[in-house]
Design a protein around this motif. Sequence first.
Motif, PDB file in Angstrom:
ATOM      1  N   PHE A  30      -6.180  -0.849   3.211  1.00 52.86           N
ATOM      2  CA  PHE A  30      -5.322   0.335   3.194  1.00 52.86           C
ATOM      3  C   PHE A  30      -5.563   1.247   1.999  1.00 52.86           C
ATOM      4  O   PHE A  30      -5.169   2.399   2.006  1.00 52.86           O
ATOM      5  CB  PHE A  30      -3.845  -0.079   3.190  1.00 52.86           C
ATOM      6  CG  PHE A  30      -3.454  -0.940   4.359  1.00 52.86           C
ATOM      7  CD1 PHE A  30      -3.506  -0.430   5.645  1.00 52.86           C
ATOM      8  CD2 PHE A  30      -3.044  -2.249   4.170  1.00 52.86           C
ATOM      9  CE1 PHE A  30      -3.138  -1.222   6.738  1.00 52.86           C
ATOM     10  CE2 PHE A  30      -2.672  -3.040   5.248  1.00 52.86           C
ATOM     11  CZ  PHE A  30      -2.725  -2.531   6.534  1.00 52.86           C
ATOM     12  N   SER A  31      -6.157   0.687   0.940  1.00 57.50           N
ATOM     13  CA  SER A  31      -6.173   1.444  -0.303  1.00 57.50           C
ATOM     14  C   SER A  31      -7.365   1.038  -1.171  1.00 57.50           C
ATOM     15  O   SER A  31      -7.919  -0.050  -1.018  1.00 57.50           O
ATOM     16  CB  SER A  31      -4.853   1.153  -1.047  1.00 57.50           C
ATOM     17  OG  SER A  31      -4.926   1.577  -2.379  1.00 57.50           O
ATOM     18  N   ASN A  32      -7.738   1.919  -2.077  1.00 56.93           N
ATOM     19  CA  ASN A  32      -8.808   1.581  -3.020  1.00 56.93           C
ATOM     20  C   ASN A  32      -8.274   0.802  -4.220  1.00 56.93           C
ATOM     21  O   ASN A  32      -9.048   0.282  -5.013  1.00 56.93           O
ATOM     22  CB  ASN A  32      -9.496   2.851  -3.511  1.00 56.93           C
ATOM     23  CG  ASN A  32     -10.345   3.460  -2.410  1.00 56.93           C
ATOM     24  OD1 ASN A  32     -11.041   2.737  -1.697  1.00 56.93           O
ATOM     25  ND2 ASN A  32     -10.256   4.769  -2.255  1.00 56.93           N
ATOM     26  N   ARG A  33      -6.959   0.758  -4.335  1.00 54.48           N
ATOM     27  CA  ARG A  33      -6.347   0.038  -5.431  1.00 54.48           C
ATOM     28  C   ARG A  33      -6.580  -1.458  -5.257  1.00 54.48           C
ATOM     29  O   ARG A  33      -6.583  -1.970  -4.143  1.00 54.48           O
ATOM     30  CB  ARG A  33      -4.841   0.307  -5.399  1.00 54.48           C
ATOM     31  CG  ARG A  33      -4.107  -0.312  -6.557  1.00 54.48           C
ATOM     32  CD  ARG A  33      -3.303   0.731  -7.240  1.00 54.48           C
ATOM     33  NE  ARG A  33      -2.349   0.221  -8.192  1.00 54.48           N
ATOM     34  CZ  ARG A  33      -1.216   0.824  -8.435  1.00 54.48           C
ATOM     35  NH1 ARG A  33      -0.876   1.917  -7.766  1.00 54.48           N
ATOM     36  NH2 ARG A  33      -0.398   0.361  -9.362  1.00 54.48           N
TER      37      ARG A  33
ATOM     38  N   GLN B 213       2.815   1.388  -3.521  1.00 52.75           N
ATOM     39  CA  GLN B 213       2.037   0.944  -4.679  1.00 52.75           C
ATOM     40  C   GLN B 213       2.395   1.683  -5.967  1.00 52.75           C
ATOM     41  O   GLN B 213       2.298   1.115  -7.049  1.00 52.75           O
ATOM     42  CB  GLN B 213       0.540   1.037  -4.395  1.00 52.75           C
ATOM     43  CG  GLN B 213       0.069   2.394  -3.921  1.00 52.75           C
ATOM     44  CD  GLN B 213      -1.431   2.386  -3.614  1.00 52.75           C
ATOM     45  OE1 GLN B 213      -2.248   2.263  -4.505  1.00 52.75           O
ATOM     46  NE2 GLN B 213      -1.770   2.501  -2.348  1.00 52.75           N
TER      47      GLN B 213
ATOM     48  N   ALA C  50       0.846  -1.200   0.000  1.00 52.98           N
ATOM     49  CA  ALA C  50       0.000   0.000   0.000  1.00 52.98           C
ATOM     50  C   ALA C  50       0.880   1.249   0.000  1.00 52.98           C
ATOM     51  O   ALA C  50       0.633   2.204  -0.741  1.00 52.98           O
ATOM     52  CB  ALA C  50      -0.926  -0.014   1.211  1.00 52.98           C
TER      53      ALA C  50
ATOM     54  N   LYS D  34     -10.682   3.062   5.298  1.00 53.18           N
ATOM     55  CA  LYS D  34      -9.318   2.627   5.001  1.00 53.18           C
ATOM     56  C   LYS D  34      -8.389   3.065   6.122  1.00 53.18           C
ATOM     57  O   LYS D  34      -8.548   4.141   6.692  1.00 53.18           O
ATOM     58  CB  LYS D  34      -8.840   3.233   3.678  1.00 53.18           C
ATOM     59  CG  LYS D  34      -9.699   2.878   2.481  1.00 53.18           C
ATOM     60  CD  LYS D  34      -9.626   1.405   2.134  1.00 53.18           C
ATOM     61  CE  LYS D  34     -10.590   1.067   1.014  1.00 53.18           C
ATOM     62  NZ  LYS D  34     -10.833  -0.376   0.889  1.00 53.18           N
TER      63      LYS D  34
ATOM     64  N   ASN E  53      -4.598   4.098   7.405  1.00 50.94           N
ATOM     65  CA  ASN E  53      -3.391   4.698   6.849  1.00 50.94           C
ATOM     66  C   ASN E  53      -2.208   3.733   6.975  1.00 50.94           C
ATOM     67  O   ASN E  53      -1.806   3.384   8.085  1.00 50.94           O
ATOM     68  CB  ASN E  53      -3.124   6.010   7.598  1.00 50.94           C
ATOM     69  CG  ASN E  53      -1.922   6.739   7.054  1.00 50.94           C
ATOM     70  OD1 ASN E  53      -1.484   6.472   5.933  1.00 50.94           O
ATOM     71  ND2 ASN E  53      -1.379   7.641   7.846  1.00 50.94           N
TER      72      ASN E  53
END
Lengths: 442, 442
Positions: free
Chosen positions: A316-319, A104, A101, B14, B16
């Motif tokens: 952690f992420s939208n990816r 990335q 994350a 999410k 951090n």
Amino acid sequence: MIFIKYEKGQGMKKINAKTLAGFMELTTEKQIVFNQMKSKIEQVFILNGLSPMDTPILEYSDVLLAKAGGDTEKQIYRFKKGDNDVCLRFDLTVPFAKYCAIHQNSLVFPFRRYQIGKVFRGERTQKGRFREFYQCDMDIIADGELTSQTADAECIGVLSQIFEALDVNIIIKISNRKIWKGFFDCHNIEEENQFKILNILDKKGKISDDAMILELNKFSPKFAKQIFEISNIKSLEKLFSLNIKNSVFENGLEELSSVFEILKLLNIKNKVILDLSIIRGLDYYTGIVFEAFLLDTAETISVGGGGKYENLVDNFSNRKLAGVGVSIGLTRLFDILDKNNLLNFKQFTTSKVAILPLGNTLSECYIIADIFRNMNIPTMVLSFDKTFKQKMNYANKIGVQYLMVIGENEINSKTFGLKNMLEGTVFEGSLTEITAKLGKSK
Amino acid sequence: MIFIKYEKGQGMKKINAKTLAGFMELTTEKQIVFNQMKSKIEQVFILNGLSPMDTPILEYSDVLLAKAGGDTEKQIYRFKKGDNDVCLRFDLTVPFAKYCAIHQNSLVFPFRRYQIGKVFRGERTQKGRFREFYQCDMDIIADGELTSQTADAECIGVLSQIFEALDVNIIIKISNRKIWKGFFDCHNIEEENQFKILNILDKKGKISDDAMILELNKFSPKFAKQIFEISNIKSLEKLFSLNIKNSVFENGLEELSSVFEILKLLNIKNKVILDLSIIRGLDYYTGIVFEAFLLDTAETISVGGGGKYENLVDNFSNRKLAGVGVSIGLTRLFDILDKNNLLNFKQFTTSKVAILPLGNTLSECYIIADIFRNMNIPTMVLSFDKTFKQKMNYANKIGVQYLMVIGENEINSKTFGLKNMLEGTVFEGSLTEITAKLGKSK
């Protein structure tokens, strides 16, 4: 320099030297074998072109616990240091997710990494459970989806190569979560019960068939028998012949076929079979799953496995980063092999040669040791202040393979004797001949 | 299996992704170099016939803090888990002492061990200070006293070999605590002031000469100037000529002479000099002490050292085990070399070769990868589902040394092209020729 102030032992007050329960601490002859195993595993990872990774033992609690819930929290070593709420990592997957994350945007995909390190779980100490243990992980991560099955098959290939390198016989059982997901969805079994059923299937081999059917009945009286039968299927043809019309099921079947096709191309010497009772935990994996079992032990013992997951970094992420990974619990594997007498502990030293100076030859002994080391032959000089007999005794006790006694005779005649300590034989020759002999011997 | 229950990412919330301050986490190209350094250090330990050791990260607090006092406790990561009061280890010496106390009756002396592992100190993060860092230690322990200086000299030899293996230029400065102890005792300087004076001498190079004399004046106005002068002595002859009649001083001088004599016999390529300002902490060492300093940096930076101690296990046992040890802080060393641009980061993969299948050649690519791996050549197959151009791009980005594109032409003609990605050149040949070429290249 960072100084730690050491106080002198306070008079006679002695502290009981002890190690925490559930923390493996090996004596030298075992540690040597453990380290050999660890470095063989690392070598397989490197030979497969995986990149090394190292993450901290300590992480922020909210980061580590992002993906964990329920019982996990109780197992965690969690505490405060200053203003920080921190945990000891309980696996290498969540730190890996955190790493991906963070980085990335700079990672090159597919990102292929391995990591070998200690993880911590403060659960009750039981037989074969450790609170601190080494995990050896690899993962292949895609940016988005992993559209082909090559990564899955290659991960199974690495798992197989590792046990081949360790000279441990295993069988690898392969399943696909999608088979169950598709079957359950097809029959409108609700999600909560799906998990409970998988949990029961995971007990296969540990409970009797009757007990399993009885348990399955609780959550799906209508399909209990069929679920049990599917869990026994060992061939793809049989699975095809069920003719279940559900896109998830069909996709799962396609993936399994594809993985077995690719596995045929890989030079895998272990047995690889379909086994739909392989579940691998509950929530994490979403596709192909696999697990390695020892063949040379009386009980069925799992010693590693892995599988495919849809999204590594979703906390952690939208990816979306999909991946497939392998994990081996090295500490437990070592412990099982040890307890089943499948390991050989012979040496108390990494030294291949011990050089024993006789008379005033220390200088020459150091020079010869240096020559050996430059040839990658581990060597020690028995330079300490003891008698000849005590030094011979020492060489015997530590189990060094070869002994060279170097006196003035040897120096003057330029002929040396290399004693094979196991066989009791002596090879005589020039330094060049001795070096060549040592270089060739295993 | 030990299950950790992973929860699904809770909707959109999410977390951090971040790493604790003071905890080194490297990107791949740096991690590769870090690991190479770590394995070179381990290889030197093994080549010198040192046995591996691994102790837990966590220990009982009373065990770890047995030898530590004062400021140390504040730096420690200490917490409770269940009924246990535990700490993360802050060095590898106290766990080693615990280990020796536990196993004292089964160890074969001299006991020679190395250990490489993470240690933890929760101090304020400053420039170049880490809260988690690798320490690389070796020790040679005797049952009773170490009566000759060979162990001291051999430890200095290993320290030198390590930096040679790392291709880092250093100078090793050697002193003996007994010189100061003898001098102080001879002039009736009280023990409390002795420590304070050593603490001042330890600042040499960091404060001006005038400031040092001023500080020394506080604790020994009578001998401040003489102490300062002795700290500048660089030859044994000069030290002899002081003609100080004190048995501890004389014994210290004898030991120093003996160490320098033995060092002449060892094939040490680094500069080794006498420097009486080398102190190495306060309370721990009792004899010969030594410290390695970088030569290729503007500042004077210590990157490792060690020394002799009278008793390793005095907090745990009545047995006397004397020893001599070396310690290198690898994390800090890496950080310094990195910041001084003394490291080269070129590759994002451990793979030497990438094989790119063109058309329907995956099977052959896997076979060739297997051949390479059996020759110890790290190899990856670019088997993922991307275009040729994307795969070429990938091979470039990860910095792999060699690329082999294998299409049906190559298979049919049995002639392959090995592209050197750095030089842009292509070597053509049979598989045997390609394998030989790869085996030979660095």
